[in-house]
Motif scaffolding. Structure first.
Motif, PDB file in Angstrom:
ATOM      1  N   ARG A   1       0.838  -1.188   0.000  1.00 34.81           N
ATOM      2  CA  ARG A   1       0.000   0.000   0.000  1.00 34.81           C
ATOM      3  C   ARG A   1       0.876   1.243   0.000  1.00 34.81           C
ATOM      4  N   GLN A   2       0.306   2.332  -0.497  1.00 33.46           N
ATOM      5  CA  GLN A   2       1.020   3.589  -0.549  1.00 33.46           C
ATOM      6  C   GLN A   2       0.057   4.748  -0.340  1.00 33.46           C
ATOM      7  N   ALA A   3       0.348   5.552   0.662  1.00 34.14           N
ATOM      8  CA  ALA A   3      -0.397   6.770   0.920  1.00 34.14           C
ATOM      9  C   ALA A   3       0.348   7.941   0.291  1.00 34.14           C
ATOM     10  N   PRO A   4      -0.345   9.035  -0.037  1.00 32.26           N
ATOM     11  CA  PRO A   4       0.317  10.189  -0.635  1.00 32.26           C
ATOM     12  C   PRO A   4       1.484  10.683   0.210  1.00 32.26           C
ATOM     13  N   GLY A   5       2.631  10.891  -0.426  1.00 36.08           N
ATOM     14  CA  GLY A   5       3.799  11.391   0.263  1.00 36.08           C
ATOM     15  C   GLY A   5       4.565  10.358   1.059  1.00 36.08           C
ATOM     16  N   LYS A   6       4.133   9.112   1.016  1.00 38.27           N
ATOM     17  CA  LYS A   6       4.792   8.056   1.761  1.00 38.27           C
ATOM     18  C   LYS A   6       5.323   6.984   0.818  1.00 38.27           C
ATOM     19  N   GLN A   7       6.280   6.214   1.309  1.00 36.26           N
ATOM     20  CA  GLN A   7       6.829   5.113   0.537  1.00 36.26           C
ATOM     21  C   GLN A   7       5.843   3.953   0.482  1.00 36.26           C
TER      22      GLN A   7
ATOM     23  N   LYS B   1      -8.737   1.273  10.246  1.00 42.67           N
ATOM     24  CA  LYS B   1      -8.400   2.535  10.882  1.00 42.67           C
ATOM     25  C   LYS B   1      -8.149   3.593   9.812  1.00 42.67           C
ATOM     26  N   PRO B   2      -8.305   4.876  10.153  1.00 41.92           N
ATOM     27  CA  PRO B   2      -8.021   5.925   9.166  1.00 41.92           C
ATOM     28  C   PRO B   2      -6.612   5.825   8.584  1.00 41.92           C
ATOM     29  N   GLU B   3      -5.646   5.384   9.369  1.00 44.07           N
ATOM     30  CA  GLU B   3      -4.282   5.261   8.883  1.00 44.07           C
ATOM     31  C   GLU B   3      -4.097   4.136   7.869  1.00 44.07           C
ATOM     32  N   ASP B   4      -5.124   3.318   7.675  1.00 45.48           N
ATOM     33  CA  ASP B   4      -5.086   2.299   6.630  1.00 45.48           C
ATOM     34  C   ASP B   4      -5.404   2.885   5.256  1.00 45.48           C
ATOM     35  N   THR B   5      -5.819   4.130   5.217  1.00 39.01           N
ATOM     36  CA  THR B   5      -6.148   4.778   3.955  1.00 39.01           C
ATOM     37  C   THR B   5      -4.925   4.824   3.041  1.00 39.01           C
ATOM     38  N   ALA B   6      -5.066   4.280   1.846  1.00 33.53           N
ATOM     39  CA  ALA B   6      -3.956   4.204   0.897  1.00 33.53           C
ATOM     40  C   ALA B   6      -4.450   3.570  -0.395  1.00 33.53           C
ATOM     41  N   VAL B   7      -3.600   3.615  -1.402  1.00 34.62           N
ATOM     42  CA  VAL B   7      -3.813   2.808  -2.591  1.00 34.62           C
ATOM     43  C   VAL B   7      -3.168   1.461  -2.337  1.00 34.62           C
ATOM     44  N   TYR B   8      -3.926   0.408  -2.529  1.00 31.82           N
ATOM     45  CA  TYR B   8      -3.443  -0.941  -2.286  1.00 31.82           C
ATOM     46  C   TYR B   8      -3.116  -1.621  -3.613  1.00 31.82           C
TER      47      TYR B   8
ATOM     48  N   GLY C   1      -3.551  -0.894  -8.738  1.00 29.80           N
ATOM     49  CA  GLY C   1      -3.933  -0.319  -7.466  1.00 29.80           C
ATOM     50  C   GLY C   1      -5.418  -0.066  -7.328  1.00 29.80           C
ATOM     51  N   THR C   2      -5.891  -0.115  -6.092  1.00 30.10           N
ATOM     52  CA  THR C   2      -7.271   0.219  -5.774  1.00 30.10           C
ATOM     53  C   THR C   2      -7.288   1.066  -4.504  1.00 30.10           C
ATOM     54  N   GLN C   3      -8.080   2.123  -4.510  1.00 27.59           N
ATOM     55  CA  GLN C   3      -8.101   3.074  -3.404  1.00 27.59           C
ATOM     56  C   GLN C   3      -8.954   2.559  -2.260  1.00 27.59           C
ATOM     57  N   VAL C   4      -8.391   2.617  -1.057  1.00 27.15           N
ATOM     58  CA  VAL C   4      -9.124   2.319   0.166  1.00 27.15           C
ATOM     59  C   VAL C   4      -9.109   3.569   1.031  1.00 27.15           C
ATOM     60  N   THR C   5     -10.286   4.050   1.394  1.00 23.83           N
ATOM     61  CA  THR C   5     -10.405   5.234   2.232  1.00 23.83           C
ATOM     62  C   THR C   5     -11.201   4.885   3.474  1.00 23.83           C
ATOM     63  N   VAL C   6     -10.600   5.102   4.636  1.00 28.87           N
ATOM     64  CA  VAL C   6     -11.249   4.822   5.912  1.00 28.87           C
ATOM     65  C   VAL C   6     -11.537   6.154   6.581  1.00 28.87           C
ATOM     66  N   SER C   7     -12.799   6.501   6.666  1.00 27.43           N
ATOM     67  CA  SER C   7     -13.186   7.806   7.188  1.00 27.43           C
ATOM     68  C   SER C   7     -14.624   7.782   7.674  1.00 27.43           C
ATOM     69  N   SER C   8     -14.898   8.621   8.674  1.00 22.35           N
ATOM     70  CA  SER C   8     -16.261   8.779   9.151  1.00 22.35           C
ATOM     71  C   SER C   8     -17.057   9.735   8.279  1.00 22.35           C
TER      72      SER C   8
END
Length: 119
Positions: A38-44, A86-93, A112-119
């Motif tokens: 997985r990869q979140a924006p700005g992260k490895q 969790k919200p921190e699981d949000t990323a492209v998988y 890749g497929t986008q996963v967004t964890v949010s209320s």
């Protein structure tokens, strides 16, 4: 050429569950290991889960006890069941597969497929 296609991403509330699927263009028997990154924006890009052809599983510490990787060779599919999100699981998988031989090793990636964890 080997192709991997992910599906199942979307929006889910914290504490919810989601199952990602990866369809391979060739038999999953051909791969020595399949897994998920997985990869979140700005992260490895980081490894999340892996499954070898001898049924050995490996998980990132951040997802242990929450995510489960599985493989269905009859359907040429690999899955990632994600629970207690969790919200921190949000990323492209991304689906990943590796095929090795005595002479070379080849890596394959899905789009890749986008996963967004949010209320």
């Amino acid at each position: 050429q080997v192709q991997l296609v992910e599906s199942g991403g979307g929006l889910v509330q914290p504490g919810g569950s989601l199952r990602l699927s990866c369809a391979a263009s060739i038999s999953t028997f051909s791969f020595d290991v399949m897994g998920w990154y997985r990869q979140a924006p700005g992260k490895q890009r980081e490894a999340v889960a892996g499954l070898t052809n001898v049924n050995s599983r490996n998980y990132a510490d951040s997802v242990k006890g929450r995510f489960i990787i599985s493989r269905d060779n009859a359907k040429d599919m690999v899955y990632l069941q994600m629970n207690s999100l969790k919200p921190e699981d949000t990323a492209v998988y991304y689906c990943f597969a590796k095929k090795t031989s005595t002479s070379q090793s080849n890596d394959y990636w899905g789009q890749g497929t986008q996963v967004t964890v949010s209320s």
